[in-house]
Design a protein around this motif. Structure first.
Motif, PDB file in Angstrom:
ATOM      1  N   GLY A 105      22.998  98.863 172.879  1.00  0.00           N
ATOM      2  CA  GLY A 105      24.464  98.739 173.149  1.00  0.00           C
ATOM      3  C   GLY A 105      25.540  98.281 172.010  1.00  0.00           C
ATOM      4  N   VAL A 106      24.664  97.993 170.801  1.00  0.00           N
ATOM      5  CA  VAL A 106      25.643  97.276 169.907  1.00  0.00           C
ATOM      6  C   VAL A 106      26.503  98.506 169.419  1.00  0.00           C
ATOM      7  N   ARG A 107      27.806  98.159 169.037  1.00  0.00           N
ATOM      8  CA  ARG A 107      28.817  99.180 168.535  1.00  0.00           C
ATOM      9  C   ARG A 107      28.524  99.685 167.232  1.00  0.00           C
ATOM     10  N   VAL A 108      27.670 100.604 166.956  1.00  0.00           N
ATOM     11  CA  VAL A 108      27.564 101.231 165.648  1.00  0.00           C
ATOM     12  C   VAL A 108      27.815 102.764 165.692  1.00  0.00           C
ATOM     13  N   PRO A 109      27.793 103.407 164.474  1.00  0.00           N
ATOM     14  CA  PRO A 109      27.843 104.855 164.560  1.00  0.00           C
ATOM     15  C   PRO A 109      26.352 105.364 165.006  1.00  0.00           C
ATOM     16  N   GLN A 110      26.852 106.516 165.984  1.00  0.00           N
ATOM     17  CA  GLN A 110      25.459 106.994 166.485  1.00  0.00           C
ATOM     18  C   GLN A 110      24.611 107.926 165.312  1.00  0.00           C
ATOM     19  N   PRO A 111      23.607 107.553 165.072  1.00  0.00           N
ATOM     20  CA  PRO A 111      22.716 108.340 164.037  1.00  0.00           C
ATOM     21  C   PRO A 111      22.241 109.624 164.751  1.00  0.00           C
ATOM     22  N   GLY A 167      23.492  90.534 157.619  1.00  0.00           N
ATOM     23  CA  GLY A 167      23.183  89.898 156.113  1.00  0.00           C
ATOM     24  C   GLY A 167      24.285  90.283 155.228  1.00  0.00           C
ATOM     25  N   ASP A 168      25.304  91.126 155.571  1.00  0.00           N
ATOM     26  CA  ASP A 168      26.233  91.149 154.714  1.00  0.00           C
ATOM     27  C   ASP A 168      27.623  91.616 155.321  1.00  0.00           C
ATOM     28  N   LEU A 169      27.918  90.877 156.475  1.00  0.00           N
ATOM     29  CA  LEU A 169      29.041  91.290 157.643  1.00  0.00           C
ATOM     30  C   LEU A 169      30.175  90.605 157.005  1.00  0.00           C
ATOM     31  N   SER A 170      31.314  91.262 157.105  1.00  0.00           N
ATOM     32  CA  SER A 170      32.563  90.912 156.784  1.00  0.00           C
ATOM     33  C   SER A 170      33.480  91.871 157.208  1.00  0.00           C
ATOM     34  N   GLU A 171      34.909  91.676 156.916  1.00  0.00           N
ATOM     35  CA  GLU A 171      35.861  92.420 157.331  1.00  0.00           C
ATOM     36  C   GLU A 171      35.807  93.997 156.725  1.00  0.00           C
ATOM     37  N   TYR A 172      34.931  94.184 155.715  1.00  0.00           N
ATOM     38  CA  TYR A 172      35.151  95.522 155.041  1.00  0.00           C
ATOM     39  C   TYR A 172      34.020  96.374 155.605  1.00  0.00           C
ATOM     40  N   ASN A 173      32.977  95.891 156.215  1.00  0.00           N
ATOM     41  CA  ASN A 173      32.028  96.557 157.100  1.00  0.00           C
ATOM     42  C   ASN A 173      32.084  96.657 158.545  1.00  0.00           C
ATOM     43  N   VAL A 174      33.567  96.338 159.050  1.00  0.00           N
ATOM     44  CA  VAL A 174      33.777  96.725 160.524  1.00  0.00           C
ATOM     45  C   VAL A 174      34.884  97.581 160.492  1.00  0.00           C
ATOM     46  N   LEU A 175      34.656  98.519 161.261  1.00  0.00           N
ATOM     47  CA  LEU A 175      35.704  99.580 161.336  1.00  0.00           C
ATOM     48  C   LEU A 175      36.484  99.401 162.662  1.00  0.00           C
ATOM     49  N   ALA A 176      38.008  99.523 162.380  1.00  0.00           N
ATOM     50  CA  ALA A 176      38.836  99.278 163.662  1.00  0.00           C
ATOM     51  C   ALA A 176      38.964 100.666 164.469  1.00  0.00           C
ATOM     52  N   THR A 177      38.788 100.456 165.706  1.00  0.00           N
ATOM     53  CA  THR A 177      38.933 101.764 166.346  1.00  0.00           C
ATOM     54  C   THR A 177      39.672 101.485 167.781  1.00  0.00           C
ATOM     55  N   ASP A 179      38.873 101.908 170.604  1.00  0.00           N
ATOM     56  CA  ASP A 179      38.128 101.088 171.707  1.00  0.00           C
ATOM     57  C   ASP A 179      37.653  99.791 171.185  1.00  0.00           C
ATOM     58  N   GLY A 180      38.062  99.472 169.928  1.00  0.00           N
ATOM     59  CA  GLY A 180      37.277  98.121 169.647  1.00  0.00           C
ATOM     60  C   GLY A 180      36.471  98.104 168.194  1.00  0.00           C
ATOM     61  N   PRO A 181      35.861  97.235 167.528  1.00  0.00           N
ATOM     62  CA  PRO A 181      35.444  97.020 166.386  1.00  0.00           C
ATOM     63  C   PRO A 181      34.055  97.764 166.528  1.00  0.00           C
ATOM     64  N   VAL A 182      33.715  98.378 165.350  1.00  0.00           N
ATOM     65  CA  VAL A 182      32.304  98.981 165.199  1.00  0.00           C
ATOM     66  C   VAL A 182      31.677  98.635 163.816  1.00  0.00           C
ATOM     67  N   LEU A 183      30.315  98.159 163.775  1.00  0.00           N
ATOM     68  CA  LEU A 183      29.699  97.815 162.697  1.00  0.00           C
ATOM     69  C   LEU A 183      29.149  98.715 162.025  1.00  0.00           C
ATOM     70  N   ILE A 184      29.053  98.715 160.690  1.00  0.00           N
ATOM     71  CA  ILE A 184      28.472  99.946 159.747  1.00  0.00           C
ATOM     72  C   ILE A 184      27.701  98.917 158.629  1.00  0.00           C
ATOM     73  N   ASP A 185      27.030  99.962 158.001  1.00  0.00           N
ATOM     74  CA  ASP A 185      26.420  99.304 156.686  1.00  0.00           C
ATOM     75  C   ASP A 185      25.268  98.434 156.925  1.00  0.00           C
ATOM     76  N   PHE A 186      23.985  98.941 157.016  1.00  0.00           N
ATOM     77  CA  PHE A 186      22.797  98.062 157.544  1.00  0.00           C
ATOM     78  C   PHE A 186      21.661  98.381 156.626  1.00  0.00           C
ATOM     79  N   PRO A 187      21.769  98.660 155.585  1.00  0.00           N
ATOM     80  CA  PRO A 187      20.590  98.816 154.341  1.00  0.00           C
ATOM     81  C   PRO A 187      20.014  97.430 154.260  1.00  0.00           C
ATOM     82  N   GLN A 188      20.789  96.437 154.107  1.00  0.00           N
ATOM     83  CA  GLN A 188      20.406  95.103 153.799  1.00  0.00           C
ATOM     84  C   GLN A 188      19.952  94.333 155.064  1.00  0.00           C
ATOM     85  N   VAL A 189      19.912  94.620 156.274  1.00  0.00           N
ATOM     86  CA  VAL A 189      19.560  94.134 157.396  1.00  0.00           C
ATOM     87  C   VAL A 189      18.433  93.360 157.221  1.00  0.00           C
ATOM     88  N   VAL A 190      18.299  92.204 157.627  1.00  0.00           N
ATOM     89  CA  VAL A 190      17.075  91.150 157.339  1.00  0.00           C
ATOM     90  C   VAL A 190      16.487  90.978 158.639  1.00  0.00           C
TER      91      VAL A 190
END
Length: 285
Positions: A105-111, A167-177, A179-190
């Motif tokens: 249920g995390v707001r991310v792009p559907q793969p 691990g690298d979350l900031s205003e530059y990898n949150v998209l504004a829609t 319906d609310g914010p969407v998180l992106i960019d997860f290759p560095q997830v720890v």
């Protein structure tokens, strides 16, 4: 447009029908808007290791699982095979994370799959159907900033419950829609449990979001959701719907270094005595 080399195999296999335009190019990958039947999606083409500029890769990879001991040894020795395995693991980390996060249920792009080293996923759009802007590119009303802050904190909690830190979350990898914010960019997830720097990374993620949204709702600057959620996580009490207050009591007590050194010395002396006892017993045998 000319079809990028990384997307040519997807065209040939009929996975995508056309490449419409480039969306963005970053330090890790280039993203393109593509046509898939009647749907418009985006394709993330990861750059080769030699082309990338992302730093501190070892710190992010600590605690990640690999397929087997052979792969682990090869990656540790940085052999040619190990580097290939490391590269493959780096790319698939984001794919695996996206599927798990979307399911939670995390707001991310559907793969929609990982083909020939390319991640296919939803194109996140604004109210007019154009690609959504980053959080850094929008202005929010105070009430909206407070609401988005709560939404983002809740998504960070959901990630942490799954054992992940962005691990690298900031205003530059949150998209504004709309319906609310969407998180992106997860290759560095720890790994929250397996990485010694996980707590520091989590706090940095939460503080980055807090500081960004505090520009519109200044009272957010006084909250400490990151410290609170990590303390609950360490205690085994954090769940996806655990109520949070944003308050945290910091431990201001000074460490008693003298007592710690005495404990170490006691343990050392006890070990010496035990060793002497073993040696004496050997001499009498």
């Amino acid at each position: 447009m000319k079809i990028p080399q990384g997307l040519q195999p997807l065209i040939e296999d009929g996975i995508i029908d056309a490449v419409l335009r480039p969306l963005k190019s970053g330090k890790e990958a280039s993203v393109y808007v593509v046509q898939v039947g009647d749907e418009v999606r985006c394709a993330k083409v990861y750059k080769d290791m030699a082309q990338r500029s992302f730093q501190a890769r070892v710190q992010y990879q600590e605690g990640r699982k690999v397929r087997g001991s052979r792969e682990q040894r090869a990656m540790g020795k940085a052999t040619k095979f190990g580097r290939r395995e490391q590269e493959a693991a780096w790319k698939t980390t984001e794919v695996d994370a996206l599927y798990a996060l979307a399911e939670a249920g995390v707001r991310v792009p559907q793969p929609y799959g990982f083909f020939h080293g390319v991640l296919l996923m939803d194109l996140v759009t604004d109210a007019d159907g154009f690609s959504a802007p980053r959080l850094a590119e929008v202005d929010l009303e105070p009430d909206q900033a407070r609401e988005w802050h709560l939404m983002l904190v809740r998504d960070i909690v959901r990630m942490l419950v799954l054992g992940m830190v962005h691990g690298d979350l900031s205003e530059y990898n949150v998209l504004a829609t709309p319906d609310g914010p969407v998180l992106i960019d997860f290759p560095q997830v720890v790994s929250a449990a397996g990485n010694n720097a996980a707590r520091d990374m989590l706090l940095r993620d939460v503080h980055n979001i807090r500081d960004t949204l505090a520009r519109f709702a200044p009272e957010l600057a006084d909250t400490h959701y990151g410290e609170e959620m990590w303390a609950l996580y360490e205690a085994g009490d954090l769940k996806a719907d655990t109520p949070l207050t944003g308050t945290f009591v910091f431990d201001t007590r000074k460490a008693d270094t003298g007592a710690i050194l005495w404990s170490i010395e006691d343990a050392r002396q006890e070990a010496v005595i035990r060793q002497q006892g073993r040696e004496e017993a050997d001499e009498t045998d």
